[in-house]
Design a protein around this motif. Structure first.
Motif, PDB file in Angstrom:
ATOM      1  N   MET A  48      39.360  46.586  33.072  1.00  0.00           N
ATOM      2  CA  MET A  48      39.565  46.419  31.595  1.00  0.00           C
ATOM      3  C   MET A  48      40.369  44.975  31.805  1.00  0.00           C
ATOM      4  O   MET A  48      40.203  44.130  31.089  1.00  0.00           O
ATOM      5  CB  MET A  48      40.462  47.538  31.030  1.00  0.00           C
ATOM      6  CG  MET A  48      39.426  48.821  30.662  1.00  0.00           C
ATOM      7  SD  MET A  48      38.109  48.244  29.681  1.00  0.00           S
ATOM      8  CE  MET A  48      38.756  48.154  28.160  1.00  0.00           C
ATOM      9  N   LEU A  49      41.301  44.936  32.776  1.00  0.00           N
ATOM     10  CA  LEU A  49      42.117  43.917  32.966  1.00  0.00           C
ATOM     11  C   LEU A  49      41.265  42.665  33.233  1.00  0.00           C
ATOM     12  O   LEU A  49      41.764  41.495  32.767  1.00  0.00           O
ATOM     13  CB  LEU A  49      43.392  44.194  34.123  1.00  0.00           C
ATOM     14  CG  LEU A  49      44.552  44.918  33.522  1.00  0.00           C
ATOM     15  CD1 LEU A  49      45.312  45.317  34.989  1.00  0.00           C
ATOM     16  CD2 LEU A  49      45.358  44.237  32.619  1.00  0.00           C
ATOM     17  N   THR A  50      40.585  42.670  34.144  1.00  0.00           N
ATOM     18  CA  THR A  50      39.494  41.518  34.552  1.00  0.00           C
ATOM     19  C   THR A  50      38.602  41.171  33.292  1.00  0.00           C
ATOM     20  O   THR A  50      38.450  40.049  33.063  1.00  0.00           O
ATOM     21  CB  THR A  50      38.689  42.014  35.524  1.00  0.00           C
ATOM     22  OG1 THR A  50      38.035  43.124  35.494  1.00  0.00           O
ATOM     23  CG2 THR A  50      39.226  41.892  36.949  1.00  0.00           C
TER      24      THR A  50
ATOM     25  N   VAL B  91      47.442  41.509  39.080  1.00  0.00           N
ATOM     26  CA  VAL B  91      47.810  42.524  39.947  1.00  0.00           C
ATOM     27  C   VAL B  91      49.120  42.940  39.420  1.00  0.00           C
ATOM     28  O   VAL B  91      49.571  44.341  39.381  1.00  0.00           O
ATOM     29  CB  VAL B  91      48.240  42.098  41.474  1.00  0.00           C
ATOM     30  CG1 VAL B  91      48.773  43.028  42.316  1.00  0.00           C
ATOM     31  CG2 VAL B  91      46.647  41.346  42.086  1.00  0.00           C
ATOM     32  N   LEU B  92      50.123  42.075  38.667  1.00  0.00           N
ATOM     33  CA  LEU B  92      51.125  42.616  38.107  1.00  0.00           C
ATOM     34  C   LEU B  92      51.263  43.645  37.246  1.00  0.00           C
ATOM     35  O   LEU B  92      51.717  44.739  37.155  1.00  0.00           O
ATOM     36  CB  LEU B  92      52.435  41.348  37.970  1.00  0.00           C
ATOM     37  CG  LEU B  92      53.742  41.839  37.021  1.00  0.00           C
ATOM     38  CD1 LEU B  92      54.434  42.610  37.801  1.00  0.00           C
ATOM     39  CD2 LEU B  92      54.305  40.434  36.489  1.00  0.00           C
ATOM     40  N   PRO B  93      50.159  43.587  36.076  1.00  0.00           N
ATOM     41  CA  PRO B  93      49.931  44.439  35.048  1.00  0.00           C
ATOM     42  C   PRO B  93      49.402  45.589  35.625  1.00  0.00           C
ATOM     43  O   PRO B  93      49.673  46.692  35.015  1.00  0.00           O
ATOM     44  CB  PRO B  93      49.250  43.691  34.057  1.00  0.00           C
ATOM     45  CG  PRO B  93      48.671  42.357  34.607  1.00  0.00           C
ATOM     46  CD  PRO B  93      49.749  42.123  35.801  1.00  0.00           C
ATOM     47  N   PHE B  94      48.557  45.315  36.663  1.00  0.00           N
ATOM     48  CA  PHE B  94      47.816  46.475  37.462  1.00  0.00           C
ATOM     49  C   PHE B  94      49.065  47.463  37.870  1.00  0.00           C
ATOM     50  O   PHE B  94      48.968  48.690  37.728  1.00  0.00           O
ATOM     51  CB  PHE B  94      47.118  46.073  38.222  1.00  0.00           C
ATOM     52  CG  PHE B  94      45.964  46.795  38.781  1.00  0.00           C
ATOM     53  CD1 PHE B  94      45.533  47.981  38.029  1.00  0.00           C
ATOM     54  CD2 PHE B  94      45.161  46.466  40.019  1.00  0.00           C
ATOM     55  CE1 PHE B  94      44.580  48.601  38.364  1.00  0.00           C
ATOM     56  CE2 PHE B  94      44.376  47.323  40.285  1.00  0.00           C
ATOM     57  CZ  PHE B  94      43.735  48.331  39.552  1.00  0.00           C
ATOM     58  N   ALA B  95      49.790  46.941  38.565  1.00  0.00           N
ATOM     59  CA  ALA B  95      50.875  47.899  39.109  1.00  0.00           C
ATOM     60  C   ALA B  95      51.692  48.389  38.170  1.00  0.00           C
ATOM     61  O   ALA B  95      52.024  49.674  38.493  1.00  0.00           O
ATOM     62  CB  ALA B  95      51.822  46.918  40.072  1.00  0.00           C
ATOM     63  N   VAL B  96      52.290  47.512  37.124  1.00  0.00           N
ATOM     64  CA  VAL B  96      52.823  48.396  35.754  1.00  0.00           C
ATOM     65  C   VAL B  96      52.076  49.583  35.378  1.00  0.00           C
ATOM     66  O   VAL B  96      52.682  50.639  35.188  1.00  0.00           O
ATOM     67  CB  VAL B  96      52.947  47.243  34.959  1.00  0.00           C
ATOM     68  CG1 VAL B  96      53.607  47.902  33.395  1.00  0.00           C
ATOM     69  CG2 VAL B  96      54.277  46.291  35.370  1.00  0.00           C
TER      70      VAL B  96
ATOM     71  N   ARG C 261      38.555  31.778  37.157  1.00  0.00           N
ATOM     72  CA  ARG C 261      38.191  33.267  37.792  1.00  0.00           C
ATOM     73  C   ARG C 261      39.453  33.932  37.816  1.00  0.00           C
ATOM     74  O   ARG C 261      40.655  33.465  37.499  1.00  0.00           O
ATOM     75  CB  ARG C 261      37.851  32.634  39.287  1.00  0.00           C
ATOM     76  CG  ARG C 261      36.390  32.567  39.297  1.00  0.00           C
ATOM     77  CD  ARG C 261      35.916  32.291  40.779  1.00  0.00           C
ATOM     78  NE  ARG C 261      36.465  31.190  41.466  1.00  0.00           N
ATOM     79  CZ  ARG C 261      36.316  31.019  42.705  1.00  0.00           C
ATOM     80  NH1 ARG C 261      35.296  31.598  43.412  1.00  0.00           N
ATOM     81  NH2 ARG C 261      36.761  29.620  43.306  1.00  0.00           N
ATOM     82  N   VAL C 262      39.121  35.296  37.833  1.00  0.00           N
ATOM     83  CA  VAL C 262      40.395  36.390  37.797  1.00  0.00           C
ATOM     84  C   VAL C 262      41.117  35.938  38.959  1.00  0.00           C
ATOM     85  O   VAL C 262      40.592  35.976  40.130  1.00  0.00           O
ATOM     86  CB  VAL C 262      39.396  37.632  37.866  1.00  0.00           C
ATOM     87  CG1 VAL C 262      40.717  38.699  37.592  1.00  0.00           C
ATOM     88  CG2 VAL C 262      38.553  37.925  36.684  1.00  0.00           C
TER      89      VAL C 262
END
Lengths: 182, 198
Positions: B156-158, B174-179, B168-169
């Protein structure tokens, strides 16, 4: 107790998920797996003990037969491949990263995390990785090191990113950056 | 989540997991002790026979999983051609393929539950130092459940990135992903406590 356990489990899942996301272009257009970035973050965010346990949990599940390594690899066969050292080194690298992080409580989070990630996620991880290559390919340390030197620049970028991301997390979720809570 | 266990049912699926792992350890020790090229070739031949026995589909999947070794085999080949040390190179290459193939064979014929039972048995002595095996089992179950959840959130983030940027992604997700991972962890911890805790 519950928090420790769920954070350990979710960071293990984060390492796996970072390996599953198709090619994350990090910098200079080099597509590298973000999996070892996940290992660094375990140490910089969760600290030595919990970070090491998170990476250990990930490696245990890979060996049990879940295809969680980048490229969908997994299973006991990993233990016989030349890259075994890098996989076995994950928990130790995460532990050492966290340990370094905890030794620098006064330094700015980003700097401390970047330096720790470089020491644990590159120095320690490559030590084990090169040792594994030496064992499996029956080569000397210099020859084995020559095989992996091409990956060092990518990992230096990852260590810098680990610093930037940990600093971001310390702002976004300060209570969860356990390596900074005493 | 899909595990690496083969859906093609073989006789080995019903053998006890502990015995298979024990045999694997023993066989790997033998593989690394034997230096003869002929014997190593025989071992590999026997292994290929084992892969072929359950049928064509099993063989095809098994060979695909061994294919990841080709860069290393190529590397050894080039290396030992340059040093003109061909016999040693052939032994190293054969042994690597057989050892990885044998271990993959155990993974392909053992269900995750059976592996987990072996882990539980191995972890039992840890109770003496205050580690509860149930906690390890819970942590493993959480990882298995949340890896697909997190990777879905990553996708979803990508998508969100692609909707907003022509580039490109990059590492920025990675930061919002870790959050997201941290938030999930905090909520599960709360839910566990609400249900009586560990």
């Amino acid at each position: 107790m519950e928090r420790s356990l769920t954070l350990i489990a979710l960071f293990a899942a984060l390492i796996a998920a970072l390996g599953l996301i198709p090619k994350l272009t990090l910098a200079f257009g080099v597509p590298i797996t973000a999996q070892s970035l996940g290992v660094m973050l375990c140490g910089t965010v969760l600290g030595a003990r919990r970070g090491g346990l998170a990476a250990l949990l990930f490696v245990a599940l890979v060996l049990l037969g879940l295809p969680l390594l980048a490229g969908g690899r997994g299973g006991l066969g990993i233990l016989a491949t030349p890259s075994v050292g890098f996989v076995i080194g994950f928990p130790i690298a995460a532990f050492f990263t966290g340990f370094c992080m905890e030794q620098m409580p006064r330094m700015q989070v980003g700097w401390a995390a970047g330096i720790s990630a470089a020491l644990g996620g590159i120095l320690v991880l490559y030590f084990f990785g090169i040792f594994g290559l030496m064992m499996m390919l029956q080569k000397g340390p210099v020859e084995a090191a020559a095989l992996v030197v091409a990956f060092v620049p990518g990992d230096i970028i990852k260590a810098i990113l680990a610093g930037v991301i940990t600093a971001g997390l310390a702002r976004a979720r300060p209570a969860s950056v356990l390596s900074r809570l005493q | 989540m899909i595990s690496l266990t083969s859906p093609v049912e073989t006789a080995a699926h019903r053998w006890p997991a502990g015995a298979k792992l024990g045999f694997l350890c023993g066989a790997t020790v033998v593989l690394f002790a034997v230096q003869g090229m002929l014997l190593q070739a025989v071992f590999l031949f026997v292994l290929l026979g084992l892969y072929a026995a359950p049928g064509r589909q099993f063989l095809r999947v098994g060979m695909q999983r061994l294919w990841v070794l080709w860069p290393f085999v190529g590397l050894i080949a080039v290396w030992h051609l340059i040093t003109w040390d061909i016999a040693v190179g052939v032994v190293i290459g054969l042994r690597m393929i057989t050892a990885v193939g044998l271990a993959n064979l155990v993974t392909m014929t053992t269900r995750l539950e059976d592996m987990m039972n072996v882990v539980r048995w191995l972890c039992a002595p840890l109770t003496w130092v205050g580690v509860k095996p149930e906690r390890i089992a819970l942590a493993m179950a959480l990882v298995i459940r949340f890896t697909p959840v997190l990777s879905g959130k990553g996708k979803m983030l990508t998508l969100a990135w692609r909707a907003r940027s022509a580039k490109r992604v990059g590492w920025r997700i990675v930061l919002p992903f870790a959050v997201l991972a941290i938030d999930d962890a905090e909520q599960i911890a709360e839910a566990l406590r609400a249900r009586g805790g560990l």
